[in-house]
Design a protein around this motif. Structure first.
Motif, short mmCIF file in Angstrom:
data_model
loop_
_atom_site.label_atom_id
_atom_site.label_comp_id
_atom_site.label_asym_id
_atom_site.label_seq_id
_atom_site.Cartn_x
_atom_site.Cartn_y
_atom_site.Cartn_z
N ALA A 5 -24.90 48.11 -78.03
CA ALA A 5 -26.06 47.50 -77.39
C ALA A 5 -26.06 47.90 -75.92
O ALA A 5 -25.01 48.15 -75.32
N LYS A 84 -28.81 50.83 -80.82
CA LYS A 84 -29.92 50.33 -81.61
C LYS A 84 -30.45 49.00 -81.08
O LYS A 84 -31.39 48.45 -81.62
N THR A 85 -29.82 48.50 -80.01
CA THR A 85 -30.19 47.17 -79.51
C THR A 85 -30.20 47.15 -77.99
O THR A 85 -29.32 47.71 -77.34
N GLU A 114 -34.15 47.41 -81.49
CA GLU A 114 -34.44 45.98 -81.40
C GLU A 114 -34.08 45.44 -80.02
O GLU A 114 -33.19 45.97 -79.35
N THR A 115 -34.75 44.37 -79.63
CA THR A 115 -34.39 43.64 -78.41
C THR A 115 -33.76 42.33 -78.83
O THR A 115 -34.32 41.59 -79.65
N PHE A 116 -32.60 42.05 -78.29
CA PHE A 116 -31.81 40.86 -78.60
C PHE A 116 -31.87 39.95 -77.38
O PHE A 116 -31.33 40.27 -76.33
#
Length: 164
Positions: A5, A84-85, A114-116
């Motif tokens: 991330a 991926k994040t 994706e955004t976490f």
């Protein structure tokens, strides 16, 4: 745990709120890349190299955290790091609108990333780099607001802290 991330930001300077997000993200992801943005729209107090040094000193106890910097679009950098994040910290509702917009455009640019969102610990919900700089500018003590190495860097910029 999942893969890599990226936690991007200005980190001018890194605060205990940032550190909270970094430490908690490091428990969720195999690797967290904390990426200092070269933001042409801001006049930073600290150079990118100084911010990288402060971050490295602040996270040396977390083995799966890497410190880096980048120019350009975040989504391009995330791809370059094969992540991926994107990790984003939220302090209050006021952060949400901006972060939602940024996450939406990043999703449009690359639907695979994706955004976490992670809520900061309540004890840091008021804390920002801007507030820390304002306090330090008036020579008040910032201990408890920033990781221990950072108060020395603020001292070098603004002078000694005065006891209140």
């Amino acid at each position: 745990m999942t893969d890599t991330a990226v936690y991007p930001g200005s980190f001018d300077p890194v605060t205990n709120g940032h550190l909270d997000i970094i430490e908690r993200s490091a428990k969720v992801f195999n690797k967290v890349v904390v990426a200092v943005l070269h933001n042409r729209n801001k006049e930073p107090l600290f150079s990118v190299d100084e911010r990288i040094t402060m971050l490295r000193e602040s996270v040396e106890h977390i083995p799966n955290v890497e410190i880096d910097s980048f120019n350009g679009l975040l989504i391009d950098y995330v791809r370059q790091k094969q992540a991926k994040t994107i990790v984003r910290g939220l302090r209050a509702v006021s952060d949400f609108e901006y972060e939602l917009q940024a996450a939406s455009i990043n999703r449009k640019l690359d639907p695979e990333i994706e955004t976490f969102f992670m809520m900061t610990n309540n004890q840091y919900s008021y804390l920002s780099s801007s507030i820390v700089k304002e306090i330090a500018k008036y020579e008040a003590d910032v201990k408890g607001l920033v990781p221990s190495p950072v108060d020395e860097y603020l001292y070098e910029k603004y002078g000694p802290f005065t006891a209140e």
